[in-house]
Design a protein around this motif. Structure first.
Motif, PDB file in Angstrom:
ATOM      1  N   ALA A 137      22.923  39.025 -40.795  1.00  0.00           N
ATOM      2  CA  ALA A 137      22.294  40.199 -41.388  1.00  0.00           C
ATOM      3  C   ALA A 137      20.757  40.129 -40.859  1.00  0.00           C
ATOM      4  O   ALA A 137      20.796  41.859 -41.317  1.00  0.00           O
ATOM      5  CB  ALA A 137      22.827  39.679 -42.900  1.00  0.00           C
ATOM      6  N   LEU A 155      19.204  30.859 -42.092  1.00  0.00           N
ATOM      7  CA  LEU A 155      18.038  30.595 -42.912  1.00  0.00           C
ATOM      8  C   LEU A 155      18.362  29.913 -44.151  1.00  0.00           C
ATOM      9  O   LEU A 155      20.267  29.091 -44.210  1.00  0.00           O
ATOM     10  CB  LEU A 155      18.526  31.865 -43.500  1.00  0.00           C
ATOM     11  N   VAL A 185      33.365  40.513 -42.338  1.00  0.00           N
ATOM     12  CA  VAL A 185      33.759  40.235 -44.036  1.00  0.00           C
ATOM     13  C   VAL A 185      35.087  40.691 -44.350  1.00  0.00           C
ATOM     14  O   VAL A 185      35.434  39.490 -45.244  1.00  0.00           O
ATOM     15  CB  VAL A 185      32.585  40.983 -44.968  1.00  0.00           C
ATOM     16  N   ILE A 245      29.337  34.937 -42.291  1.00  0.00           N
ATOM     17  CA  ILE A 245      27.577  35.349 -42.733  1.00  0.00           C
ATOM     18  C   ILE A 245      26.703  35.535 -44.297  1.00  0.00           C
ATOM     19  O   ILE A 245      25.503  35.666 -43.932  1.00  0.00           O
ATOM     20  CB  ILE A 245      27.540  37.272 -42.508  1.00  0.00           C
ATOM     21  N   PHE A 246      28.068  35.016 -45.218  1.00  0.00           N
ATOM     22  CA  PHE A 246      27.240  34.727 -45.988  1.00  0.00           C
ATOM     23  C   PHE A 246      26.429  33.161 -46.084  1.00  0.00           C
ATOM     24  O   PHE A 246      25.396  32.924 -46.804  1.00  0.00           O
ATOM     25  CB  PHE A 246      28.080  34.795 -47.627  1.00  0.00           C
ATOM     26  N   HIS A 247      26.528  32.674 -44.545  1.00  0.00           N
ATOM     27  CA  HIS A 247      26.567  30.571 -44.945  1.00  0.00           C
ATOM     28  C   HIS A 247      26.109  30.645 -43.558  1.00  0.00           C
ATOM     29  O   HIS A 247      26.105  29.294 -43.839  1.00  0.00           O
ATOM     30  CB  HIS A 247      27.331  30.214 -45.993  1.00  0.00           C
ATOM     31  N   LYS A 248      25.764  31.649 -42.878  1.00  0.00           N
ATOM     32  CA  LYS A 248      25.570  30.935 -41.737  1.00  0.00           C
ATOM     33  C   LYS A 248      25.038  31.930 -40.501  1.00  0.00           C
ATOM     34  O   LYS A 248      25.229  32.683 -40.628  1.00  0.00           O
ATOM     35  CB  LYS A 248      27.244  30.504 -40.573  1.00  0.00           C
ATOM     36  N   GLU A 249      23.790  31.029 -39.437  1.00  0.00           N
ATOM     37  CA  GLU A 249      23.523  31.263 -38.612  1.00  0.00           C
ATOM     38  C   GLU A 249      22.144  32.884 -39.713  1.00  0.00           C
ATOM     39  O   GLU A 249      23.266  33.589 -40.102  1.00  0.00           O
ATOM     40  CB  GLU A 249      24.202  32.463 -37.734  1.00  0.00           C
ATOM     41  N   THR A 267      27.640  44.222 -40.323  1.00  0.00           N
ATOM     42  CA  THR A 267      28.390  43.213 -41.454  1.00  0.00           C
ATOM     43  C   THR A 267      29.303  43.309 -41.444  1.00  0.00           C
ATOM     44  O   THR A 267      30.207  42.597 -41.926  1.00  0.00           O
ATOM     45  CB  THR A 267      27.047  43.120 -41.191  1.00  0.00           C
ATOM     46  N   PHE A 268      30.057  44.288 -42.127  1.00  0.00           N
ATOM     47  CA  PHE A 268      31.194  44.552 -42.826  1.00  0.00           C
ATOM     48  C   PHE A 268      32.326  44.436 -42.384  1.00  0.00           C
ATOM     49  O   PHE A 268      33.207  43.795 -43.153  1.00  0.00           O
ATOM     50  CB  PHE A 268      31.106  45.088 -44.543  1.00  0.00           C
ATOM     51  N   ALA A 324      20.375  49.183 -46.250  1.00  0.00           N
ATOM     52  CA  ALA A 324      21.765  48.927 -46.707  1.00  0.00           C
ATOM     53  C   ALA A 324      22.871  49.124 -45.662  1.00  0.00           C
ATOM     54  O   ALA A 324      23.661  48.490 -45.488  1.00  0.00           O
ATOM     55  CB  ALA A 324      21.965  49.582 -48.400  1.00  0.00           C
ATOM     56  N   LEU A 325      23.191  50.192 -45.885  1.00  0.00           N
ATOM     57  CA  LEU A 325      23.678  51.131 -44.615  1.00  0.00           C
ATOM     58  C   LEU A 325      24.048  50.338 -43.832  1.00  0.00           C
ATOM     59  O   LEU A 325      25.421  50.566 -42.995  1.00  0.00           O
ATOM     60  CB  LEU A 325      23.595  52.665 -45.081  1.00  0.00           C
ATOM     61  N   PRO A 367      33.563  34.807 -46.857  1.00  0.00           N
ATOM     62  CA  PRO A 367      32.749  35.352 -45.476  1.00  0.00           C
ATOM     63  C   PRO A 367      31.663  34.097 -44.666  1.00  0.00           C
ATOM     64  O   PRO A 367      31.022  33.835 -45.346  1.00  0.00           O
ATOM     65  CB  PRO A 367      31.986  36.544 -46.304  1.00  0.00           C
ATOM     66  N   VAL A 369      23.161  47.709 -42.921  1.00  0.00           N
ATOM     67  CA  VAL A 369      23.290  46.628 -42.751  1.00  0.00           C
ATOM     68  C   VAL A 369      24.795  46.336 -43.247  1.00  0.00           C
ATOM     69  O   VAL A 369      25.581  45.858 -42.314  1.00  0.00           O
ATOM     70  CB  VAL A 369      22.807  45.560 -43.992  1.00  0.00           C
TER      71      VAL A 369
END
Lengths: 203, 203, 203
Positions: A149, A194, A130, A142-146, A126-127, A119-120, A140, A122
């Motif tokens: 993460a 995803l 964000v 990274i929550f909905h594209k490619e 990534t944050f 988790a750390l 953000p 990631v």
């Protein structure tokens, strides 16, 4: 070598933040804050969550200098940046690999559970993005594209697994970053992402 | 005197948060949270980043009382607040000057590099407003409007420079806050703002 | 029993985060992050503000497992979730009561002023939802809808009052959570909400 890769990742993230902020028509101060937050946001959140304060960039000014330099550089070449976008993508991807390893390793040093170490890793990688998107009032990306993460998660698990088998740390660094970079390159090359879930149509 | 100026700044920021939240049609709880976050957000972020916890307002209840009082006051006089907006602007500007000094000085106390001290001064003075805008789902106003953070940067550098030359701390406080306040007044009076960058038209 | 209620609250918050993120068409990683942030965000912010690090969920993996399980469960049953929405509301309300107590109690343990303890109770119970809404680029729902945080405030004050009168801690837990749950149930049943203020029409 590892340290300079870390700075390279920081620079890449700063450039990506700068370009986003210019696109949003922020003034120079706003541009610099976004560049800074993108570059150090992930590591800062990680440090705050585990109580490793003052946070990293306050104790090593090279990060600050690298971000200032990268921001000015990105402002100057902003009109030519589309010619350079492959380099930017490569830098960003290298940063992703390196930051994943750094975050995971810091978790190990703090004797945290392997899941928390992942988790750390990631969060570190990534944050920054964000926080950049939140400051720019966007969802953000990274929550909905490619696949982004996910590459970090695989990388962090690889790093921990190889550590368990006593693979020398330098080799571990190289293998892990290559895996993150490879997943990312393949997913962008083949436009993989995803799947999302279909929500309840009745709700 | 310095402490009461600090409370005055807190009050000004709380009033500005209250008015923003009322404008957004928040309920009384929401209004209070926004007032509180605007008033203490910058100092809280600073304290968390350097590991100075529990954060400041948890240990000195006067800030909490000042914010509660300011919020109630602002709710009551909200319909007359345009008559008072010059006072609000003045309070806010005083807060800006004071918070810059406090943040910078705390950095010095923690033996941090001068550049980091300046950063802490700016964070203390401006991130309350950033957090207010994020909670209200707006792009932070300081990223694209007026000279605001720039005044803090100049103030923080002045403060550090005068400290180096052993200027007595009280005189340093007065000179530094006056500089921040003056820059801010002049920039609003003459509608000065930082230029933005022209982005790539091809991108 | 108290610990399992805590996990129940965590699960409820994770489910609510999952459903929100699916509705926003986030990918599986995004859904998990929102679920996680909703479930532990309030407690994490509380821990960071008082310097209790590494933050709670890093040291007790049961929370992580509960959130992973709840997220997968919510993804699977997402199309039937409207049939279950009363249960979700109940879970969420139980979580609200429990988290308020935990946050308040941690404040007491740290010898903080009662007002700060109440604030910590409210932060623990409500800021998971605030962080969820910010990550989803929405105005936090608790700032303008229904009686939610107010129930936590009343609960936290009750908890402190009963502690002062040496009411046994188990009984205190039960009374306090029941009060929070009752206020919440009544306010939703009768569609009560806090009034908002009418802003200046001239401004």
């Amino acid at each position: 070598m590892f340290y300079s890769l870390d700075l390279l990742g920081t620079i890449a993230f700063a450039v990506s933040g700068t370009l986003t902020a210019i696109h949003k028509k922020f003034d120079p101060f706003g541009v610099f804050i976004i560049a800074f937050a993108t570059a150090v946001g992930g590591g800062t959140l990680r440090d705050v969550l585990i109580g490793r304060t003052p946070v990293g960039w306050m104790l090593d000014l090279n990060y600050v200098y690298a971000i200032i330099g990268a921001t000015i550089f990105a402002i100057i070449i902003r009109k030519k940046i589309n010619y350079l976008s492959t380099s930017l993508f490569l830098f960003d991807t290298i940063g992703l690999g390196i930051f994943t390893i750094i975050g995971t390793e810091i978790g190990v040093q703090q004797d945290l559970h392997p899941i928390i170490c992942v988790a750390l890793g990631v969060v570190s990688a990534t944050f920054g993005g964000v926080i950049r998107d939140i400051l720019c009032n966007e969802i953000p990306v990274i929550f909905h594209k490619e696949i982004y993460a996910s590459a970090c998660i695989v990388g962090a698990i690889t790093f921990l697994a190889l550590s368990t088998f006593n693979v020398p740390v330098n080799i571990n660094y190289i293998i892990t970053s290559l895996i993150v970079i490879l997943i990312r390159l393949i997913s962008v090359k083949f436009k993989l992402s995803l799947p999302t879930f279909i929500a309840d149509t009745k709700g």
